[in-house]
Design a protein around this motif. Structure first.
Motif, PDB file in Angstrom:
ATOM      1  N   PHE A 176      -2.053 -14.811  -8.354  1.00  0.00           N
ATOM      2  CA  PHE A 176      -1.534 -13.449  -8.334  1.00  0.00           C
ATOM      3  C   PHE A 176      -1.874 -12.752  -7.019  1.00  0.00           C
ATOM      4  N   LEU A 177      -3.154 -12.706  -6.674  1.00  0.00           N
ATOM      5  CA  LEU A 177      -3.563 -12.016  -5.448  1.00  0.00           C
ATOM      6  C   LEU A 177      -3.380 -12.881  -4.207  1.00  0.00           C
ATOM      7  N   ARG A 178      -3.288 -14.218  -4.413  1.00  0.00           N
ATOM      8  CA  ARG A 178      -3.198 -15.178  -3.292  1.00  0.00           C
ATOM      9  C   ARG A 178      -4.386 -15.033  -2.357  1.00  0.00           C
ATOM     10  N   PRO A 206       0.650  -0.546  -3.325  1.00  0.00           N
ATOM     11  CA  PRO A 206      -0.673  -1.051  -3.695  1.00  0.00           C
ATOM     12  C   PRO A 206      -0.984  -0.753  -5.167  1.00  0.00           C
ATOM     13  N   VAL A 207      -1.487  -1.744  -5.849  1.00  0.00           N
ATOM     14  CA  VAL A 207      -1.822  -1.605  -7.277  1.00  0.00           C
ATOM     15  C   VAL A 207      -3.258  -2.094  -7.455  1.00  0.00           C
ATOM     16  N   GLU A 213      -9.783  -4.799  -7.102  1.00  0.00           N
ATOM     17  CA  GLU A 213      -9.129  -5.207  -5.847  1.00  0.00           C
ATOM     18  C   GLU A 213      -7.774  -4.509  -5.752  1.00  0.00           C
ATOM     19  N   LEU A 214      -7.318  -4.329  -4.536  1.00  0.00           N
ATOM     20  CA  LEU A 214      -5.978  -3.770  -4.336  1.00  0.00           C
ATOM     21  C   LEU A 214      -4.997  -4.908  -4.113  1.00  0.00           C
ATOM     22  N   ALA A 215      -3.963  -4.946  -4.933  1.00  0.00           N
ATOM     23  CA  ALA A 215      -2.909  -5.952  -4.761  1.00  0.00           C
ATOM     24  C   ALA A 215      -1.686  -5.252  -4.178  1.00  0.00           C
ATOM     25  N   SER A 216      -1.054  -5.848  -3.193  1.00  0.00           N
ATOM     26  CA  SER A 216       0.153  -5.256  -2.605  1.00  0.00           C
ATOM     27  C   SER A 216       1.375  -5.913  -3.206  1.00  0.00           C
ATOM     28  N   LEU A 217       2.067  -5.155  -4.064  1.00  0.00           N
ATOM     29  CA  LEU A 217       3.242  -5.718  -4.738  1.00  0.00           C
ATOM     30  C   LEU A 217       4.508  -5.094  -4.167  1.00  0.00           C
TER      31      LEU A 217
END
Ligand code: 2BA
Length: 108
Positions: free
Chosen positions: A36-38, A87-88, A69-73
């Motif tokens: 998901f986050l890679r 950012p999520v 953590e911040l995930a950029s979707l």
């Protein structure tokens, strides 16, 4: 016997391995990447007797923290159907643990 596979954050793996070895367990660290986050994480595998499973899980719990953590979707929208990065926040860990039955354990 059981095969315990624990996916943990890189920040926690060194303390976790120290604690497992100090408690007499054998373990292997494999560098891995979350789908998901890679981002890099670590997979720790350990073959143990059935009665040792809860002890190992306790050691993993004691050494692995939950972090945000911040995930950029990618997000799509607007009149021009442009897309932007949204950012999520996601909660990662402490650890994701799988316990599998192990048919045989050999050292040759
Ligand atoms: P990632 O796949 O990079 O996922 C990081 C975190 O992102 C996850 O934390 C979860 O909070 C969130 N997440 C993952 N997939 C999502 C999705 N489809 N939608 C929304 N949020 C999502 P954790 O659940 O603590 O997982 C940490 C790492 O453990 C994962 O990194 C992955 O490498 C592994 N993992 C988790 N569940 C797994 C499973 N069922 N099978 C294999 N690996 C797993």
């Amino acid at each position: 016997m059981k095969l315990i596979t624990a996916i943990v954050q890189d920040e926690d793996v060194s303390h976790l391995l120290d604690s497992l070895v100090k408690a007499g367990f054998r373990a292997t660290k494999v560098s891995s990447t979350g789908g998901f986050l890679r981002r890099g994480n670590s997979t720790v595998i350990s073959g143990v007797e059935d009665h040792q499973v809860d002890t190992v899980i306790g050691i993993v719990k004691a050494n692995c923290q939950t972090r945000t953590e911040l995930a950029s979707l990618p997000a799509f929208g607007g009149p021009m159907e442009y897309h932007m990065i949204q950012p999520v926040e996601v909660e990662v860990g402490g650890a994701v643990i799988f316990v599998l039955d192990m048919e045989r354990h050999l050292r040759v």
